[in-house]
Design an enzyme around this catalytic site. Structure first.
Site, short mmCIF file in Angstrom:
data_model
loop_
_atom_site.label_atom_id
_atom_site.label_comp_id
_atom_site.label_asym_id
_atom_site.label_seq_id
_atom_site.Cartn_x
_atom_site.Cartn_y
_atom_site.Cartn_z
N GLY A 166 13.72 38.96 -85.11
CA GLY A 166 14.82 39.91 -85.13
C GLY A 166 14.74 40.98 -86.19
N GLY B 20 25.92 57.45 -90.52
CA GLY B 20 25.12 57.17 -89.34
C GLY B 20 25.93 57.34 -88.07
N GLY C 120 20.64 52.23 -88.79
CA GLY C 120 19.59 51.57 -88.03
C GLY C 120 19.26 50.20 -88.59
N HIS D 180 37.45 51.06 -51.93
CA HIS D 180 38.41 52.06 -52.41
C HIS D 180 39.77 51.39 -52.62
CE1 HIS D 180 40.48 55.88 -52.88
NE2 HIS D 180 41.42 55.41 -52.04
#
Length: 474
Positions: free
Chosen positions: A152, A188, A277, A453
């Protein structure tokens, strides 16, 4: 030394790791996972699941606040943040128990310790034996036929904004806070930063987003980025784009932080969330004992079947630096296992992987957007359908500005090379697009498929028809 010889040892029990382990068990292989923390990894404990649980609470808050527009008057709105966090924790615990049950069901051995890859030794003629180090200082060796590295990633930091877990926070930290701050600056403007911006502004936090690039969401189309930015501004978020910070910009004053955006603009906030990040967890797992190659950012290099330069060692998930998404990690892990044991997998096609942003409004895409297609010298054209043309979207949303779907076609052959969307529940709609692309469907097939619909997915039918010059409602 362990008496057990494994067909596969997986380093890391996150999404890539435990999914791969289950697939190997289905192929009747003997499997072990080495995980130093909790099964489920970042996605379950520090990412996908806890953030979406809190985003659901934020959605309910927003709905209650807007309830009068649906004809329901409420006199009082109280945010019980402690209860929101407890609900989030309960959801994570429930999912964690589910993963543990899956390990038992599939007879997968779990080793709770730090795993490292060993080189050649008297125990093994090739690198790959895994050494497991436990908290009490003891260790154990796990010989094996194959290793899957699925270690990871972790939040990236900035040298001038050291995470102190108090007022300078990572995404891990903010999921553990006890009380909401009055104000926060999010450094960020990517997926992580914007999801927290959407969440926190709904919970009445004063949010400011600082992005070093020219615009937020640089990987998405400019029209999507602009729409989301404008929507968040309407809800109170303030943006500072093309703003490169340095140590000189940050001044700590008593209990607040002052950020000098430029010569004319200064903001003051209680906390800063650094969301720039993630970086791979590959620095202390024994890579030096193998032939594995890393790129300049520390990601493991693999081929199209997740195989490293050491043919019996594979890698999947965030540590290889492709699309850092849980569903992509699962696909990579399965591909790796099926290749190890000759089950003839298809390589992962990253152009067919859906990408989602769980803000309000939601963003989802697959394939190329119009700017990316043209930058690759593809003769591309696009068609858009607004959600305002879809009855269910008008029912669902209170504002006239509801978003849109855009389809990108290759002019030379008419192939669908991308679909992007922003609006209500598009993170669910994108799965229909994923199936369409996987089956190599056409715009005509999309348009001629009968959609119920009223439903939000009618927008995809209209999109296919519009590309064929046969649209009904636009």
């Amino acid at each position: 030394m362990s008496e057990k010889q494994y067909d596969l040892v997986v380093l890391g029990g996150g999404t890539a790791g435990y999914v791969a382990a289950i697939r190997a068990s289905q192929l009747e292989k003997k499997v072990a996972i080495v995980e130093k923390s909790l099964l489920g990894g970042t996605c379950l404990h520090k990412g996908c699941i806890p953030t979406k649980a809190l985003l659901k609470s934020a959605e309910v808050t927003r709905t209650v606040r807007q309830s009068s527009e649906f004809g329901i008057d409420t006199n009082d709105l109280h945010i019980n943040f402690e209860k929101m966090m407890n609900r989030k924790t309960d959801i994570v615990n429930q999912m964690h128990n589910g993963v543990q049950s899956l390990m038992q069901k599939n007879h997968i051995d779990i080793y709770n310790g730090i795993g490292r890859i060993m080189g050649t030794s008297i125990f093994s003629p090739q690198s790959g034996t895994i050494s497991v180090e436990y908290e009490d200082g003891s260790s154990e060796l796990l010989p094996n036929q194959f290793v899957l590295i699925a270690t990871g990633s972790r939040p990236q930091t900035l040298p001038f904004l050291e995470i102190n877990h108090q007022n300078i926070l990572s995404s891990d930290d903010i999921l553990q806070i006890d009380t909401l701050p009055d104000s926060i600056a999010i450094v960020g403007g990517g997926v992580i930063g914007l999801e927290f911006a959407s969440l926190l502004t709904d919970l009445n936090v004063n949010v400011k987003v600082i992005e070093a690039g020219k615009r937020i969401l640089p990987s998405d189309s400019k029209s999507i980025s602009t729409f989301l930015r404008d929507s968040l501004i309407e809800r109170g978020v303030e943006f500072f784009e093309d703003c490169q910070l340095s140590e000189e910009n940050i001044i700590h004053k008593n209990d607040v932080i002052q950020i000098n955006i430029n010569e004319k603009t200064t903001i003051t906030v209680d906390k800063i969330l650094v969301a720039v990040g993630r970086v791979p967890n590959t620095s202390d797992i024994g890579i030096q004992n193998t032939k594995i190659q890393l790129d300049t950012h520390g990601y493991i290099k693999v081929n199209e079947f997740q195989q490293t330069s050491d043919k019996h060692l594979y890698a999947a998930g965030d540590c290889i630096g492709t699309l850092q998404l849980a569903h992509v990690a699962s696909k990579e892990g399965i591909t790796a296992v099926e290749h190890m044991f000759n089950d003839h997998p298809l390589p992962v096609n990253y152009h067919l992987m859906p990408k989602c942003v769980y803000t309000y409004p939601e963003v989802a895409s697959i394939g190329l957007n119009i700017e990316t297609a043209k930058s690759q010298n593809i003769k591309a054209t696009s068609y858009k359908v607004p959600f305002n043309a879809i009855g269910k979207a008008v029912i669902e949303e209170t504002k006239n500005k509801r978003g849109f779907c855009e389809i990108i076609l290759n002019k030379d052959n008419g192939d669908i090379i991308g679909i992007s969307m922003v609006g209500p529940h598009v993170t669910e709609l994108i799965n229909e697009v994923a199936l369409l692309q996987f089956m190599n469907g056409s715009t005509l097939e999309l348009g001629l498929t009968t959609h119920a619909h009223p439903s939000l997915s009618e927008i995809l039918m209209e999109l296919g028809l519009k590309a064929e010059n046969r649209a009904i409602h636009v």
